[in-house]
Design a protein around this motif. Sequence first.
Motif, PDB file in Angstrom:
ATOM      1  N   TYR A 149      48.827   5.003  19.734  1.00  0.00           N
ATOM      2  CA  TYR A 149      49.691   3.975  20.320  1.00  0.00           C
ATOM      3  C   TYR A 149      49.269   3.511  21.889  1.00  0.00           C
ATOM      4  N   GLY A 286      50.783   5.975  15.200  1.00  0.00           N
ATOM      5  CA  GLY A 286      50.831   5.312  16.593  1.00  0.00           C
ATOM      6  C   GLY A 286      50.188   4.214  16.687  1.00  0.00           C
ATOM      7  N   THR A 290      52.115  -0.182  17.093  1.00  0.00           N
ATOM      8  CA  THR A 290      51.836  -1.220  18.388  1.00  0.00           C
ATOM      9  C   THR A 290      52.266  -2.748  17.791  1.00  0.00           C
TER      10      THR A 290
END
Length: 332
Positions: A149, A286, A290
């Motif tokens: 992320y 992750g 976004t």
Amino acid sequence: MELTLVLLIIVVGLTFDFTNGFHDAANAIATSISTRALTPRTALAMAAVVNFLGAFLGTEVAKTVGSGIIGAPEELSGLLLVLCALVGAIGWNIFTWWRGLPTSSSHALIGGLVGAALAASATVHWTGIVDKVLLPMLLSPLVGVALGYSLHTIILWAFRRSAPRPVTRRFRAAQTVSAAAMGLGHGLQDAQKTMGVIVLAMVTAGWQDDFSVPLWVIAAVAAAMAAGTYTGGRRIITTLGRRIVHLDPPRGFAAETAATAVLYTTAFVFKAPISTTQTITAAILGAGATRRIKAVRWQVARSIGIAWILTFPGAGLPAAALYLILHAITGL
């Protein structure tokens, strides 16, 4: 009888390593294939080469698996224990590959060892399992999600004013490097687990006194994994590359880079046998998050999580049952 068992363990161990290659090869190349950074054939060939090379980068994880999971048992019963552990792990690998689930070959092997050891009333190093297996198993996915992320967030910020098409083209090229690094990390981590089991068998048989890994074991394991990798794992590639979240080259690069960082750190610094599958899957989650949380197909992620939880008993129970059956038949 002893010679036969040791040779059988080596053959079955290399078979397990082959299944590890086609089962876990997808970890290193799924994102690159799904983003079209590499063609399947090119990706598989590259992964096979770097898996082979990665197996020569270290042996500390192999020593952890060989000496830190179970105590060296009595000779013939101990060899039977190791053999049953490998068969249990192979069975779980084949089952989850058939179902297209990216589970951990590493944890299947450790689950098989523990299951067979409990059935044989052998020593299980629970402290070592907690410190070197369970804690890394819990922490590595969390770190993978956070790094995936964070890295993709940085990429989004750094290229926020750039035209999308050139950025995509550059990261597609960059994924060749990140996929190669990921494959090298897979060879570094996963090949060592089979080395550790083969060395455990040789120590149990009295063929050597310590858990150092001979060069011929490294070479044989590396070759078996490379062959398995080239065979490929299309089912798991589909799950990782498309079913969890739609990946573009920047997200693929972020996920591979994050997973690689975790693999190298745990191998060289902590000497812990972590799961490449869990790490790259977490990094993909992750990086995919976004876009937005709903972009991740959490139903698929939940199925993978359940498979992770079931890996230890899924390999351990068949290994224990097989040991009890063979022990009753052979008297070993």
